[in-house]
Design a protein around this motif. Structure first.
Motif, PDB file in Angstrom:
ATOM      1  N   CYS A 205       0.845  -1.197   0.000  1.00 50.87           N
ATOM      2  CA  CYS A 205       0.000   0.000   0.000  1.00 50.87           C
ATOM      3  C   CYS A 205       0.882   1.249   0.000  1.00 50.87           C
ATOM      4  O   CYS A 205       1.831   1.345   0.780  1.00 50.87           O
ATOM      5  CB  CYS A 205      -0.921  -0.009   1.211  1.00 50.87           C
TER       6      CYS A 205
ATOM      7  N   CYS B  83      -7.301   1.854   3.426  1.00 52.70           N
ATOM      8  CA  CYS B  83      -6.821   3.161   2.968  1.00 52.70           C
ATOM      9  C   CYS B  83      -7.667   3.677   1.810  1.00 52.70           C
ATOM     10  O   CYS B  83      -7.991   4.862   1.733  1.00 52.70           O
ATOM     11  CB  CYS B  83      -5.355   3.090   2.549  1.00 52.70           C
TER      12      CYS B  83
ATOM     13  N   ARG C 220       0.114   4.115   1.059  1.00 44.97           N
ATOM     14  CA  ARG C 220      -0.128   4.957   2.239  1.00 44.97           C
ATOM     15  C   ARG C 220       0.435   4.351   3.519  1.00 44.97           C
ATOM     16  O   ARG C 220       1.043   5.039   4.311  1.00 44.97           O
ATOM     17  CB  ARG C 220      -1.619   5.218   2.403  1.00 44.97           C
ATOM     18  N   CYS C 221       0.170   3.041   3.741  1.00 45.02           N
ATOM     19  CA  CYS C 221       0.538   2.466   5.045  1.00 45.02           C
ATOM     20  C   CYS C 221       1.515   1.293   4.953  1.00 45.02           C
ATOM     21  O   CYS C 221       2.018   0.849   5.977  1.00 45.02           O
ATOM     22  CB  CYS C 221      -0.723   2.021   5.789  1.00 45.02           C
ATOM     23  N   GLY C 222       1.772   0.779   3.754  1.00 48.71           N
ATOM     24  CA  GLY C 222       2.721  -0.314   3.604  1.00 48.71           C
ATOM     25  C   GLY C 222       2.121  -1.707   3.757  1.00 48.71           C
ATOM     26  O   GLY C 222       2.826  -2.699   3.595  1.00 48.71           O
ATOM     27  N   ALA C 223       0.846  -1.802   4.069  1.00 52.07           N
ATOM     28  CA  ALA C 223       0.181  -3.108   4.179  1.00 52.07           C
ATOM     29  C   ALA C 223       0.065  -3.734   2.786  1.00 52.07           C
ATOM     30  O   ALA C 223       0.258  -3.048   1.777  1.00 52.07           O
ATOM     31  CB  ALA C 223      -1.209  -2.928   4.793  1.00 52.07           C
TER      32      ALA C 223
ATOM     33  N   LEU D 171      -3.194   0.472  -3.151  1.00 54.75           N
ATOM     34  CA  LEU D 171      -3.713   0.771  -1.820  1.00 54.75           C
ATOM     35  C   LEU D 171      -4.314  -0.488  -1.211  1.00 54.75           C
ATOM     36  O   LEU D 171      -4.783  -1.376  -1.927  1.00 54.75           O
ATOM     37  CB  LEU D 171      -4.801   1.852  -1.867  1.00 54.75           C
ATOM     38  N   CYS D 172      -4.324  -0.542   0.114  1.00 54.38           N
ATOM     39  CA  CYS D 172      -5.067  -1.596   0.800  1.00 54.38           C
ATOM     40  C   CYS D 172      -6.517  -1.118   0.892  1.00 54.38           C
ATOM     41  O   CYS D 172      -6.808   0.067   0.710  1.00 54.38           O
ATOM     42  CB  CYS D 172      -4.477  -1.861   2.185  1.00 54.38           C
TER      43      CYS D 172
ATOM     44  N   LYS E 271      -8.826   7.800   1.537  1.00 55.22           N
ATOM     45  CA  LYS E 271      -8.826   8.270   0.140  1.00 55.22           C
ATOM     46  C   LYS E 271     -10.198   8.803  -0.262  1.00 55.22           C
ATOM     47  O   LYS E 271     -10.317   9.845  -0.901  1.00 55.22           O
ATOM     48  CB  LYS E 271      -8.407   7.114  -0.777  1.00 55.22           C
TER      49      LYS E 271
END
Length: 119
Positions: A65, A101, A67-70, A97-98, A106
């Protein structure tokens, strides 16, 4: 720790803090249903078999992702394409993205920048 007081809905019912009155939930569901009836289906919006292939390949190359790395499972258009096929297929406009997010932050950001609330 202080607790917020319940509020009175426009229908006259007392609603606990942080809850939605059933009449407001029903109105929101009806509004969303009206919007969905006028919205083109996913195929009409460009999400075809070709999109699924491109999406799968993009996520294989970009598994995290933005945004968060997931682990990512959604290919998001950074700038909403709104039916513009050139922008829809522009890979520079894509980001992995996950689901949390994409569905949360978003969408709120897009509503904030569009200038109008979406159902």
């Amino acid at each position: 720790m202080p607790v917020r007081a319940p509020r009175i809905c426009s229908c006259g019912k007392v609603v606990p803090a942080g809850s939605t009155c059933p009449c407001q939930a029903r109105r929101a569901a009806e509004r969303k249903a009206r919007f969905d009836k006028s919205r083109p289906n996913s195929t009409q919006r460009g999400y075809t078999r070709e999109w699924e292939k491109a999406r799968k390949a993009f996520l294989a190359r970009h598994p995290a992702c933005a945004r968060c790395g997931a682990p990512a499972n959604v290919v998001d258009h950074k700038t909403p394409h709104r039916g513009d096929q050139r922008l829809f297929w522009d890979k520079a406009n894509w980001q992995p993205l996950c689901t949390p997010c994409h569905s949360g932050a978003k969408q709120r950001a897009e509503r904030r920048h569009s200038g109008k609330a979406k159902p």
